[in-house]
Write an enzyme that holds these catalytic residues in place. Structure first.
Site, PDB file in Angstrom:
ATOM      1  N   GLU A  47     -82.246  37.720 -40.039  1.00 57.65           N
ATOM      2  CA  GLU A  47     -81.232  38.496 -39.305  1.00 57.65           C
ATOM      3  C   GLU A  47     -80.312  39.241 -40.275  1.00 57.65           C
ATOM      4  O   GLU A  47     -79.793  38.652 -41.221  1.00 57.65           O
ATOM      5  CB  GLU A  47     -80.408  37.532 -38.435  1.00 57.65           C
ATOM      6  CG  GLU A  47     -79.439  38.227 -37.485  1.00 57.65           C
ATOM      7  CD  GLU A  47     -78.604  37.215 -36.678  1.00 57.65           C
ATOM      8  OE1 GLU A  47     -78.626  36.007 -37.020  1.00 57.65           O
ATOM      9  OE2 GLU A  47     -77.936  37.641 -35.717  1.00 57.65           O
ATOM     10  N   LYS A 120     -79.782  42.149 -29.337  1.00 60.21           N
ATOM     11  CA  LYS A 120     -79.391  40.746 -29.114  1.00 60.21           C
ATOM     12  C   LYS A 120     -78.592  40.600 -27.820  1.00 60.21           C
ATOM     13  O   LYS A 120     -77.545  41.225 -27.648  1.00 60.21           O
ATOM     14  CB  LYS A 120     -78.572  40.266 -30.315  1.00 60.21           C
ATOM     15  CG  LYS A 120     -78.248  38.792 -30.341  1.00 60.21           C
ATOM     16  CD  LYS A 120     -77.600  38.445 -31.696  1.00 60.21           C
ATOM     17  CE  LYS A 120     -77.284  36.975 -31.858  1.00 60.21           C
ATOM     18  NZ  LYS A 120     -76.784  36.673 -33.223  1.00 60.21           N
ATOM     19  N   CYS A 157     -81.438  34.945 -33.226  1.00 61.87           N
ATOM     20  CA  CYS A 157     -80.508  33.856 -33.544  1.00 61.87           C
ATOM     21  C   CYS A 157     -79.947  33.144 -32.303  1.00 61.87           C
ATOM     22  O   CYS A 157     -80.648  32.351 -31.696  1.00 61.87           O
ATOM     23  CB  CYS A 157     -79.408  34.381 -34.462  1.00 61.87           C
ATOM     24  SG  CYS A 157     -78.598  33.035 -35.393  1.00 61.87           S
TER      25      CYS A 157
END
Lengths: 296, 296
Positions: A47, A120, A157
């Site tokens: 990331e 995300k 994540c």
């Protein structure tokens, strides 16, 4: 749905970030070449690999790290993908417009084309992970990308703690679920809680592999960032889980590493025949999932 | 939502079934007494404890094993609960009407009252687990029960593979999630796949504890049922996971066992403050969960 893709090799690039974004790009390009030289066909980056994990503090100047997507990094990585004939799954700090920034995964196909973006969806905010300051929650929903080697689903994540995200991506036919990640220990907590925290993280993602019968890849950064004794000790331990949830490869905690692992999408077919969870989902009774909380 | 319940002790009764339902009831009553004597306040039984796991074959005569709920077993267990001052979470083959049978969990409160029923929502059907023949899918949805010691959510066996079920029950404020279970190895597969199968099962449920920040209990039967070399070798290994997903107690694979473990619902509060997954759920983007499959 088409037939399963033939077996392919996934490569994970786990690095230690340095201060200069140009240096990080140079290193990750070199490690992507190395992964390809070892046979990787789908190379996955950690990331926000271009910089240290800047979300440790809230500073408006740090938005300068953001870039357009497509933009300079995808241009470099697209050329690299075409040259090497590999798919690249990467992670970028995207500047979409003034005041609108995202934590974005980009999939570059083996012909160098940008196959698409995932922004995300779940944004954390905890001490030293001040992501809600930097990242507008994604508005593209959950996505898969048909590439030369496999249909790839991307999540990032904090998404990894959400079974809903893995399920929805699997239901789009993902053969491989990739999580670029930046997670670590507060150094003061490592001794007391470090093992349990890391284990919970790996367990959660192995469960996504099991519940959905697909390969899962997590690529995490390594190294300490911040002042000695504080900051974040990123825990590395990038891994690949097979569709039974077995960890077939795991990188060390405290070193840079490249993993190359064969994935066979036919295993999803086999696993889902033996444990046919998708057959029995009670879709008539899941409406409450779209609510914030329940009423007994 | 009220404040967290004070700490309480959960008891797990893992047994080997014999042929006669009267004998199984007698044994489980004795083991419930033993668990209470060791301090258990919420005693949990394995799935369909009154008989061998009859779903190994399809035989209309076996519906004779079913009973009304409330009925003879809940009457015995209700008296026992009141006498011992414990909550009992048990599992029954319920005859609801001619041709309508359920795999049902019943919660008896410490005053002996039947607090309510949960009817297994996800029904498996695999070689030697022919449950779709016996059990009508549950129509009560996902449920919690306020008892003297805790708010308890009940799910049954195959439900344990579904993150949706755990999530929905957690969202009702469950402090403890209990899975009565009957799962084992095909003896011919134990050597090659046994470890991975058991590990996937435990991992999946630990992930429910992690994703939802609550205590999870699985109570499985032990012992071999069926012809030597075939049938099912139930794998026992009943366990308790805390709200971080750490297994705090685990029974052996091949022996009867009673586990008594303290659970503190305040741990859910702590865990959810540190990893606040519920805060960030993207309920605007989960609609697809109520679909059978996705469209890329």
């Amino acid at each position: 749905m088409t037939s399963p893709s033939p077996p392919f090799r996934v490569g994970l690039v786990q690095t230690r970030a340095v201060a200069d974004p140009a240096d990080n790009l140079e290193k990750v390009v070199a490690q992507t070449r190395e992964a390809a030289a070892r046979g990787a066909q789908v190379v996955c980056h950690q990331e926000l690999f271009r910089s240290p994990y800047f979300c440790q503090r809230e500073d408006p100047a740090l938005f300068d790290l953001a870039e357009s997507v497509p933009g300079p990094t995808t241009e470099v990585l697209g050329r690299l993908a075409r040259e090497l004939g590999v798919v690249i799954v990467t992670s970028l700090f995207e500047r979409r417009g003034a005041g609108v920034y995202h934590n974005t995964a980009a999939v570059l196909d083996a012909d160098g084309e940008l196959r698409g973006l995932y922004r995300k969806m779940h944004i954390p905010d905890d001490p030293l992970y001040y992501e809600k300051y930097y990242f507008t929650p994604g508005d593209l929903g959950f996505r898969v990308f048909d590439t030369r080697f496999a249909r790839i689903g991307t999540l990032v994540c904090w998404d990894q703690w959400y079974p809903e995200a893995a399920r929805l991506t699997a239901m789009l036919g993902a053969e491989l679920l990739v999580y670029p990640t930046a997670i670590g220990w507060h150094p003061s907590e490592r001794e007391a809680y470090g093992t349990a925290q890391h284990d919970a993280w790996e367990t959660m993602q192995r469960a996504h592999a099991i519940a959905n019968g697909l390969h899962v890849v997590a690529v995490n950064r390594t190294g300490h960032e911040g002042d000695a004794g504080s900051g974040i000790q990123f825990w590395g331990a990038s891994f690949v889980a097979d569709p039974s949830g077995v960890v077939v490869a795991r990188a060390p905690h405290d070193e840079e590493a490249i993993l190359v692992v064969e994935c066979d999408p036919k295993k999803s077919e086999t696993v889902r025949r033996h444990w046919p969870f998708f057959r029995d989902r009670r879709i008539d009774a899941y409406e409450g999932i779209t609510k914030r909380w329940g009423e007994p």
